[in-house]
Design a protein around this motif. Sequence first.
Motif, mmCIF file in Angstrom:
data_model
loop_
_atom_site.group_PDB
_atom_site.id
_atom_site.type_symbol
_atom_site.label_atom_id
_atom_site.label_comp_id
_atom_site.label_asym_id
_atom_site.label_seq_id
_atom_site.Cartn_x
_atom_site.Cartn_y
_atom_site.Cartn_z
ATOM 1 N N LYS A 4 0.986 -1.030 0.003
ATOM 2 C CA LYS A 4 0.075 -0.132 -0.176
ATOM 3 C C LYS A 4 0.909 1.305 -0.007
ATOM 4 O O LYS A 4 0.518 2.359 -0.585
ATOM 5 N N ASN A 5 2.028 1.316 0.664
ATOM 6 C CA ASN A 5 2.646 2.308 0.681
ATOM 7 C C ASN A 5 4.308 1.945 0.912
ATOM 8 O O ASN A 5 4.605 0.822 0.982
ATOM 9 N N ASP A 6 5.031 3.208 0.795
ATOM 10 C CA ASP A 6 6.632 2.780 0.761
ATOM 11 C C ASP A 6 6.991 2.163 2.172
ATOM 12 O O ASP A 6 8.063 1.297 2.108
ATOM 13 N N ALA A 7 6.296 2.506 3.343
ATOM 14 C CA ALA A 7 6.916 2.047 4.628
ATOM 15 C C ALA A 7 6.502 0.402 4.396
ATOM 16 O O ALA A 7 7.326 -0.323 4.829
ATOM 17 N N GLU A 8 5.286 0.023 4.056
ATOM 18 C CA GLU A 8 5.111 -1.457 3.902
ATOM 19 C C GLU A 8 5.750 -1.953 2.830
ATOM 20 O O GLU A 8 6.480 -3.091 3.133
ATOM 21 N N LYS A 9 6.369 -1.516 1.798
ATOM 22 C CA LYS A 9 7.254 -1.899 0.868
ATOM 23 C C LYS A 9 8.784 -2.264 1.600
ATOM 24 O O LYS A 9 9.382 -3.235 1.303
ATOM 25 N N ASP A 10 9.106 -1.164 2.463
ATOM 26 C CA ASP A 10 10.547 -1.429 2.892
ATOM 27 C C ASP A 10 10.456 -2.521 3.917
ATOM 28 O O ASP A 10 11.487 -3.023 4.231
ATOM 29 N N ASN A 11 9.334 -3.031 4.429
ATOM 30 C CA ASN A 11 9.474 -4.010 5.635
ATOM 31 C C ASN A 11 9.106 -5.316 5.153
ATOM 32 O O ASN A 11 8.929 -6.139 5.647
ATOM 33 N N ALA A 12 8.756 -5.248 3.594
ATOM 34 C CA ALA A 12 8.400 -6.522 2.911
ATOM 35 C C ALA A 12 9.666 -7.665 3.117
ATOM 36 O O ALA A 12 10.756 -7.131 2.676
ATOM 37 N N PRO A 13 9.453 -8.797 3.685
ATOM 38 C CA PRO A 13 10.787 -9.778 3.623
ATOM 39 C C PRO A 13 11.479 -9.886 2.269
ATOM 40 O O PRO A 13 12.587 -9.809 2.209
ATOM 41 N N LEU A 14 10.801 -9.890 1.354
ATOM 42 C CA LEU A 14 11.303 -10.149 0.066
ATOM 43 C C LEU A 14 12.170 -8.950 -0.505
ATOM 44 O O LEU A 14 13.202 -8.898 -0.858
ATOM 45 N N VAL A 15 11.687 -7.713 -0.112
ATOM 46 C CA VAL A 15 12.404 -6.392 -0.284
ATOM 47 C C VAL A 15 13.783 -6.562 0.615
ATOM 48 O O VAL A 15 14.859 -6.298 0.113
ATOM 49 N N ILE A 16 13.654 -6.844 1.745
ATOM 50 C CA ILE A 16 14.676 -6.803 2.704
ATOM 51 C C ILE A 16 15.584 -7.926 2.214
ATOM 52 O O ILE A 16 16.915 -7.588 2.044
ATOM 53 N N LEU A 17 15.395 -9.083 1.855
ATOM 54 C CA LEU A 17 16.069 -10.024 1.330
ATOM 55 C C LEU A 17 16.913 -9.648 0.117
ATOM 56 O O LEU A 17 18.197 -9.697 0.038
ATOM 57 N N ASP A 18 16.150 -8.818 -0.865
ATOM 58 C CA ASP A 18 16.901 -8.717 -1.939
ATOM 59 C C ASP A 18 17.835 -7.603 -1.860
ATOM 60 O O ASP A 18 19.013 -7.637 -2.480
ATOM 61 N N ARG A 19 17.617 -6.490 -1.312
ATOM 62 C CA ARG A 19 18.492 -5.473 -0.809
ATOM 63 C C ARG A 19 19.732 -5.798 -0.312
ATOM 64 O O ARG A 19 20.662 -5.495 -0.598
ATOM 65 N N LEU A 20 19.652 -6.640 0.906
ATOM 66 C CA LEU A 20 20.799 -7.014 1.573
ATOM 67 C C LEU A 20 21.784 -7.924 0.542
ATOM 68 O O LEU A 20 22.815 -7.827 0.629
#
Length: 235
Positions: free
Chosen positions: A131-147
């Motif tokens: 729904k928003n950027d904060a939700e995206k930033d906390n999405a596990p797949l996003v965290i995994l991909d960024r790291l």
Amino acid sequence: MIEKIQSVHWKLYRAKERMDELARVLSEYYKSSPGELVLDSGVFAFREKIPVPARIPLIVGDFLQNVRSALDYLVWELVIANGEIPGQHNAFPIDLTMAAYQTSITNRRRLKGINNAAAATIDAMQPYHCKNDAEKDNAPLVILDRLTNINKHRRVLLATIGSNIAPVGDPPRFYINVDYSVRTGSGIIKEANNMVAFVTLSEGPIKELEISGAIDALARFVIEEVLPPFEKFFE
């Protein structure tokens, strides 16, 4: 199903081996008394005396790469299960916008060869639906991909010692139980309440969190939330 996507489970098993290794190295590091509790401007903090061994972020990087690769292996196996031949273009996309996802699908052909239902399942998991950027930033797949992108393309992840109030309940496994008081010649100045110290990343989306629990949560998400919806495609 396990036999049909054995390569995916091999990668996750390799990640587990790295987690077991991390547990051993963390225990050794904590036993070395790597820091001390200090009082700075009325606030307690755990100050590092012995730097976090480079081996720890190296192990963490290997763990994360294995978990991320398991997703790419899944796409490869989905192509084979659909009777097609996979290629270098195939991979599990993780995109923050619909436009980026469409580019992954059309231009980069990430899902070429998998059936429509499997493709729709991957689409539904994309962080661009958040729904928003904060939700995206906390999405596990996003965290995994960024790291994994930091670890793969830039440098070894940076790690340090962090501290916080101990969680309620049983003491966590990979925390240092610190001395709860700071003393001077006249005795105790102030007591810290249930403070613990731990190794954490000093960059990226899970910085300041206890490292082993944070990365284990990412692996559990892949195992428990991402993989199960694809079981029917391998029956």
